[in-house]
Design an enzyme around this catalytic site. Sequence first.
Site, short mmCIF file in Angstrom:
data_model
loop_
_atom_site.label_atom_id
_atom_site.label_comp_id
_atom_site.label_asym_id
_atom_site.label_seq_id
_atom_site.Cartn_x
_atom_site.Cartn_y
_atom_site.Cartn_z
N ASP A 163 0.82 -1.21 0.00
CA ASP A 163 0.00 0.00 0.00
C ASP A 163 0.86 1.26 0.00
O ASP A 163 1.82 1.37 0.76
CB ASP A 163 -0.91 -0.01 1.23
CG ASP A 163 -1.94 1.11 1.19
OD1 ASP A 163 -2.23 1.62 0.09
OD2 ASP A 163 -2.44 1.48 2.26
N CYS A 197 -8.03 -1.83 -5.05
CA CYS A 197 -6.99 -2.11 -4.06
C CYS A 197 -7.67 -1.96 -2.71
O CYS A 197 -8.65 -2.66 -2.45
CB CYS A 197 -5.78 -1.20 -4.26
SG CYS A 197 -6.17 0.54 -4.50
N SER A 198 -7.21 -1.05 -1.87
CA SER A 198 -7.91 -0.78 -0.62
C SER A 198 -8.78 0.47 -0.75
O SER A 198 -9.99 0.43 -0.57
CB SER A 198 -6.92 -0.63 0.54
OG SER A 198 -7.61 -0.49 1.76
N ALA A 199 -8.15 1.59 -1.11
CA ALA A 199 -8.91 2.83 -1.30
C ALA A 199 -9.46 2.97 -2.70
O ALA A 199 -10.40 3.71 -2.95
CB ALA A 199 -8.03 4.04 -0.97
N GLY A 200 -8.83 2.28 -3.66
CA GLY A 200 -9.31 2.34 -5.03
C GLY A 200 -8.78 3.51 -5.82
O GLY A 200 -9.41 3.93 -6.81
N ILE A 201 -7.61 4.05 -5.43
CA ILE A 201 -7.04 5.18 -6.19
C ILE A 201 -5.55 5.02 -6.49
O ILE A 201 -5.08 5.41 -7.55
CB ILE A 201 -7.29 6.53 -5.48
CG1 ILE A 201 -6.67 6.55 -4.09
CG2 ILE A 201 -8.77 6.86 -5.42
CD1 ILE A 201 -6.72 7.93 -3.41
N GLY A 202 -4.77 4.47 -5.55
CA GLY A 202 -3.31 4.40 -5.71
C GLY A 202 -2.88 3.29 -6.65
O GLY A 202 -2.58 3.50 -7.82
N ARG A 203 -2.86 2.08 -6.13
CA ARG A 203 -2.48 0.92 -6.95
C ARG A 203 -3.47 0.70 -8.09
O ARG A 203 -3.09 0.31 -9.19
CB ARG A 203 -2.37 -0.32 -6.05
CG ARG A 203 -1.20 -0.25 -5.09
CD ARG A 203 -1.24 -1.32 -4.02
NE ARG A 203 -2.22 -1.05 -2.97
CZ ARG A 203 -2.39 -1.80 -1.89
NH1 ARG A 203 -1.64 -2.89 -1.73
NH2 ARG A 203 -3.29 -1.47 -0.97
N GLN A 251 -1.53 7.85 -6.33
CA GLN A 251 -1.59 8.48 -5.01
C GLN A 251 -0.32 9.21 -4.60
O GLN A 251 -0.38 10.17 -3.84
CB GLN A 251 -1.93 7.40 -3.98
CG GLN A 251 -2.67 7.91 -2.76
CD GLN A 251 -3.29 6.77 -1.97
OE1 GLN A 251 -3.10 5.60 -2.27
NE2 GLN A 251 -4.03 7.12 -0.94
#
Length: 376
Positions: free
Chosen positions: A273, A307-313, A351
């Site tokens: 992350d 991913c987790s937040a849905g923006i970075g990876r 991100q």
Amino acid sequence: MVQACLVCSRVHNSSLSAQAAGADMDKPDKPSPSARKHVHLQERRGSNVSLVLDMSSLGSVEPIQPICTPRDITLKFLRTSSHVLRREELQQHAQSLTQLQEEFLKIPPNFVSPEELEIPGRASKDRYKTILPSMCHCIPLPHICPDPESRVCLRRARSQEEDSYINANYITGYAGRLREYIATQGPMLNTVTDFWEMVWQEEVPLIVMITKLQERKEKCVHYWPEKEGTYGPFTVRVQGLSECVEYVVRDLSIQLEGECRQVKHILFPSWPDQQTPESAKPLLHLVSKVEEALQAAASPGPTVVHCSAGIGRTGCFIATRIGCQQLKDKGEVDILGIVCRLRIDRGGMIQTSEQYQFLHHTLALYASQLPEAGGH
């Protein structure tokens, strides 16, 4: 590409209409003295004398000048920014870490504030309070954007607005292909059924998961079954499983009443992350696997990426695939333009500056593997 400020133009048009109305009313032939007396407000209680407004002064009012808000400036930047790199330029640019960081920091994040999403009960369905689904700010013209809403809304048997909410956005793909992806957060315990409803509603052929379930703390719940599971009205079964060093592929079926559909699930757990992988090769292998899966897919629906937040990876993967398609097709790539376009659809995509640098590094590696003709 529409760059005009819609709000400003509406205000400007309203001003012109008001002036036109004033022009029709401001030149009576010979106003009588009695007419002028009616301008005064009658203060006597019970008076039935109407208040007459003097419109003659409107003709001299200056037209209202368009005022662009910070959001208008953000959207103009995101719609117009571009930095096209030929293959040889990409190799050099990917090594300029300071320049890449400066370029990245100039890109407006375009995050949505909680006040813009006044949906009762919404907050309980967001994994992170500050990562919210964007609302597309484009003109709803059929040949440009038939639906001005980039936020995914659940439609099946929904009587309350909060029931239709899911933290997810449609994402435009390569060459302006609308709704080629859905970027979303990792499902939570209370949103698993919503997730599968979205998969069913959008006829999703493929889910790409770029996170572990736990990374110091929960990043995503285990939303698929070991063999078979029921999620609201949906029954999900694992039909096949194949594992390799870099990812795990599951062949799933999702059933609603008498209808059954096939969905492929690819888990890519090796990307930490808010960081970058040690090597770009596994990510390129994932892109290749996704291409293979989509070519074999029966449904043309969007690919869900989370991913987790849905923006970075999530943003890095989508940008990588779009960049690979550009390089293969044109022999050049506009990474700045790709990231800006993603942020119109969902705020904060890509991100960190390290992820932006890694994106350049990955695409430079991909470009080095292409034939010298570069698609020409």
